[in-house]
Design a protein around this motif. Structure first.
Motif, short mmCIF file in Angstrom:
data_model
loop_
_atom_site.label_atom_id
_atom_site.label_comp_id
_atom_site.label_asym_id
_atom_site.label_seq_id
_atom_site.Cartn_x
_atom_site.Cartn_y
_atom_site.Cartn_z
N ILE A 180 63.00 -33.54 0.00
CA ILE A 180 64.19 -32.20 0.78
C ILE A 180 63.54 -31.12 1.09
N LYS A 181 62.61 -30.48 0.17
CA LYS A 181 62.07 -29.17 0.56
C LYS A 181 61.07 -29.20 1.60
N SER A 182 60.37 -30.25 1.75
CA SER A 182 59.54 -30.38 3.38
C SER A 182 60.41 -30.56 4.50
N VAL A 183 61.89 -31.03 4.31
CA VAL A 183 62.66 -31.32 5.49
C VAL A 183 63.17 -29.52 5.79
N LEU A 184 63.45 -28.75 4.69
CA LEU A 184 63.59 -27.54 4.81
C LEU A 184 62.48 -26.54 5.59
N ASN A 185 61.23 -26.93 5.07
CA ASN A 185 60.19 -25.99 5.42
C ASN A 185 59.75 -26.45 7.10
N LYS A 186 59.97 -27.86 7.33
CA LYS A 186 59.46 -28.17 8.70
C LYS A 186 60.45 -28.24 9.78
N LYS A 187 61.90 -28.71 9.31
CA LYS A 187 62.81 -28.75 10.36
C LYS A 187 64.04 -27.69 10.26
N CYS A 188 63.86 -26.91 9.37
CA CYS A 188 64.76 -25.66 9.47
C CYS A 188 64.33 -24.46 9.51
N HIS A 189 64.46 -23.75 10.51
CA HIS A 189 63.85 -22.32 11.02
C HIS A 189 65.06 -21.14 11.00
N ASN A 190 65.87 -21.20 10.33
CA ASN A 190 66.88 -20.06 10.32
C ASN A 190 66.35 -18.81 10.09
N TYR A 191 66.45 -17.96 11.07
CA TYR A 191 65.68 -16.71 11.19
C TYR A 191 66.23 -15.69 9.95
N ALA A 192 67.52 -15.92 9.57
CA ALA A 192 68.17 -15.24 8.30
C ALA A 192 67.55 -15.62 7.06
N GLY A 193 66.54 -16.73 6.96
CA GLY A 193 66.11 -17.16 5.60
C GLY A 193 66.67 -18.20 5.14
N LYS A 194 66.22 -18.47 3.86
CA LYS A 194 66.64 -19.63 3.12
C LYS A 194 66.68 -19.02 1.71
N VAL A 195 67.50 -19.97 0.96
CA VAL A 195 67.81 -19.53 -0.78
C VAL A 195 67.49 -21.12 -1.34
N LEU A 196 66.59 -20.97 -2.23
CA LEU A 196 66.37 -22.05 -3.13
C LEU A 196 66.63 -21.70 -4.43
N VAL A 197 67.47 -22.80 -5.12
CA VAL A 197 67.74 -22.73 -6.49
C VAL A 197 66.83 -23.52 -7.20
N GLU A 198 66.07 -22.81 -7.91
CA GLU A 198 64.95 -23.59 -8.87
C GLU A 198 64.95 -23.16 -10.31
N ASN A 199 65.57 -23.92 -11.09
CA ASN A 199 65.93 -23.80 -12.69
C ASN A 199 64.91 -24.86 -13.20
#
Length: 748
Positions: free
Chosen positions: A531-550
């Motif tokens: 899923i992180k790979s999909v966010l990195n390669k197929k999601c290009h939002n110029y506003a950025g992204k937020v990852l929840v990592e606990n």
């Protein structure tokens, strides 16, 4: 009698005299109206020209402070100003002549001015009651225009407008296309969500900065600004959060169940988890939230439905306002570009019909609560998306998470379009007339089709502005390729126009930059590298992204009830591509030879990936190894025969896929040894499989209680999965250790 009174009242002496007055003073009155109209128009035009001149002078003064100008450049500016001043003087003289003469020449008047004058005169002649208040009516028109402009000024504070209205600057566009991207990373800790990592793309810094032209005939263009870190919402204020007023009264009632479940007052409006998630959603940044559970599923579903409805209502309101303004204008400026290449704006992807049913019901509760008449095709929706529930066994009940996962209709082939209006929701609308689409990956995959097929359609994906993927981990269990294939067809150039008004299409959509404006929201129950790979390669939002990592503090290994040795084997692989080959080589050379011993019978090989499953199966057939197999494609008769042979020691190995365990949750009996070819996708599957080795499930003649083992193969690419089994801290120590083999026994 009534007729006589009526006619008598109509033809009074007063009316007769006023009629004569109108006839006698018709020419003078029309002439006065012409003069008044021309005077007003010319004054307005003179003011506009003077304002332009003042703006040019102010701009030049600002540029003089920043740059040193030569005499030649000053002369150029004087010539340029004189070019603008001459027409202004000419217009003023002409307007004065027209006012004095009270009879403007038809050669000077434009067609638009003539039309306006004729409308005013005809209006005055037809209805004398509004003749005295004519100027007031004109003032009201300009007041309405000013009010609308004020509304737009208020809307500019909304992140909806800031995110979608403006084009990207060249520096940010280059940064988004670079690999690696220039980003800034911010880490925060919020009370409920926990640790979040905010990744925001930054514009590139050029070595030689572009020097702006001192004099430009073009207006300064406003560009989109880079994203900012989301700020936590402490108190819900509808006006501050820019939530549309027409759903204010429905928000609390639709969210009442979640508030009561958390023992909160209705005045809180949103739960603490919803406030934190909405802080990110309303900032139009991508989100990956890997801690979705069955207890917080309703809260999450409600908050992203609220965001989707709010987004669509803002889009609809803006388009309607612009439509009203354009009825009074002939030319269309870039300010009125408010649409995409096609209509659909929001896509919600869920795995089962039951999940889609809950999404649509939540949308109904927010937009049109308890009003069945305002939802079109509701009965058809109820019939198609309910029923078909699985019958759960009573004798040997399935685990609780299985029953919660597969409640309701579990069909995974569906798609439905919806149109949002002010107070209604239309279901089963054509995709190109829909605002929101709810579908499964398989349902979209069948519509998108493959290359070479005639009946394929993916134009409706060209202008998606919000993509929501709920229960994304289940997509991995269904078929991950379907999701990847659909994502590859986002924001492509449509093959047909689909009745699009291109004068209203945003310039960034025409330029093919829609992928930089799409917000992607992913909710899953586990943290997965896929899923992180999909966010990195197929999601290009110029506003950025937020990852929840606990980090996981206690791994699922603590839930193993049996005192059995659990051996973890590490092999070397630097990349995910190398790991597939390295894993197979380590398995057939280091692990399999020992397990082929007769003392190691009743060995189950748990394989998460179906590709690895097929590879091992083909190798076993080639080497003539005694084994049986159970996968998601196996028929019930073959599954029963394989389980029986494995239990009665007629087969040495049982090849078992993770997907069949997810969908069927078999209780395999007779297991003495388990080999996890890769750490499981769901960490609780590890303890669940290990606990099947208890004595009540064993064949008395199949081996001794002392001869039981568990083996796990892993590499650096499996860090996330390994941490879910052992705990994040222990998993990191294992990867850094010099020894490649580690053994754990539950209870140590």
């Amino acid at each position: 009698m009534k007729g006589k009174k009526y006619f008598g009242k109509k033809k009074t002496i007063k009316d007769h005299i006023s009629k004569k007055k109108r006839k006698s003073s018709n020419d003078t009155y029309v002439t006065n109206k012409k003069a008044k109209f021309n005077r007003y128009k010319n004054v307005q035009k003179v003011e506009e020209e003077l304002e332009k001149k003042k703006q040019m002078e102010r701009k030049f003064q600002r540029e003089q402070e920043a740059y040193s100008e030569s005499e030649e450049e000053q002369d150029v500016y004087g010539q340029l100003v004189s070019c603008f001043s001459k027409p202004t003087n000419t217009i003023v003289v002409n307007s004065d002549e027209e006012v004095d003469s009270d009879s403007p020449s038809p050669e000077i008047e434009s067609c638009a001015r003539k039309r306006a004058r004729n409308e005013e005169v005809s209006k005055t002649e037809s209805d004398s009651d509004y003749s005295d208040s004519e100027d007031n009516a004109k003032g009201q028109d300009f007041d309405n225009t000013a009010t609308f402009e004020t509304e737009l000024d208020h809307e500019t504070d909304d992140l909806f407008v800031k995110h979608l209205q403006y084009d990207l600057p060249d520096e940010l566009l280059v940064s988004l296309n670079n690999s690696p991207m220039t980003v800034s990373t911010i880490s925060k800790t919020w009370p409920v969500i926990g640790n979040i990592t905010i990744v925001i793309p930054r514009p590139i810094e050029t070595a030689i900065k572009k020097v702006k032209a001192k004099i430009s005939l073009l207006e300064d263009k406003t560009f989109a600004e880079p994203g900012t870190a989301p700020s936590l919402i402490h108190k819900v204020d509808f006006e501050e959060l820019k939530i549309k007023s027409q759903i204010h009264g429905n928000i609390v009632s639709a969210n009442k169940t979640s508030l009561v479940k958390r023992d909160l007052e209705l005045s809180e409006v949103l739960t603490p988890l919803q406030k934190e998630i909405f802080s990110i959603l309303n900032n139009y940044q991508d989100l990956y939230y890997p801690e979705r559970t069955f207890s917080n599923a309703d809260e999450i579903r409600y908050i992203y439905c609220l965001h989707a409805i709010n987004h669509m209502l803002k889009t609809r309101t803006r388009i309607l306002h612009h439509n009203a303004k354009l009825t009074k204008k002939n030319d269309i400026s870039d300010d009125y570009r408010d649409q995409g290449l096609v209509r659909p704006k929001v896509l919600v992807m869920v795995p089962f019909k039951n999940a889609a049913y809950r999404v649509v019901k939540t949308l109904m509760e927010i937009l049109v609560p308890k009003e069945a008449g305002q939802v079109l095709n509701k009965k058809r929706f109820e019939d198609e998306f309910t029923g078909g529930e699985l019958i759960m066994p009573r004798k040997n009940p399935k685990p609780e998470d299985y029953e919660l996962m597969f409640t309701g209709n579990t069909d995974d082939t569906f798609r439905i379009g919806m149109t949002v209006t002010k107070k209604s929701l239309k279901l089963y609308t054509d995709f190109y007339s829909s605002d929101i689409i709810v579908a499964s990956p398989l349902g979209l995959r069948m519509l998108v089709g493959a290359e070479g097929e005639e009946d394929r359609d993916y134009d409706f994906l060209a202008s998606i502005e919000i993509l929501i993927m709920d229960q994304a981990d289940v997509f991995l269990m269904q078929n991950w390729d379907h999701l990847l294939h659909v994502l590859d067809h986002f924001h492509l150039q449509p093959k047909k126009t689909h009745d699009t008004d291109f004068s209203r299409v945003r310039s960034w959509a025409v330029n093919g930059w829609a992928k930089y404006y799409r917000q992607t929201l992913v909710f899953a129950s586990v943290l997965l590298p896929e899923i992180k790979s999909v966010l990195n390669k197929k999601c290009h939002n110029y506003a950025g992204k937020v990852l929840v990592e606990n980090p996981v503090e206690v791994g699922s290994i603590q839930q193993v009830l049996l005192q059995i040795p659990q051996i973890f084997h590490r092999f070397n692989a630097s990349t995910a591509l190398e790991s597939a080959e390295a894993r197979f080589e380590y398995f057939i050379k280091e692990v399999l030879p020992k397990q082929r011993d007769t003392l190691m019978s009743h060995t189950l090989i748990y394989v998460p990936s179906y590709f690895d499953y097929v590879r091992i199966r083909n190798y076993f057939k080639k080497e003539d190894i005694s084994f049986v197999q159970i996968c998601e494609y196996s028929k019930d008769a073959k599954i029963a025969r394989a389980r029986d042979m494995f239990f009665h020691t007629e087969a040495h190995f049982l090849l078992y896929s993770e997907r069949v365990h997810f969908f069927r949750r078999f209780r395999i009996k007779g297991i003495r040894h388990i080999i996890f070819y890769q750490p499981p996708t769901y960490p609780h599957f590890y303890s669940e499989m290990c606990n099947l080795m208890q004595e009540s499930n064993q064949n008395k003649y199949g081996g001794s209680e002392c001869n039981m083992t568990v083996s796990v193969l892993y590499c650096r690419c499996d860090l996330v999965r390994l941490g879910a089994l052992l705990g994040a801290a222990r998993g990191a120590r294992v990867l850094r250790a010099d020894r490649p083999v580690h053994m754990y026994v539950t209870g140590d």
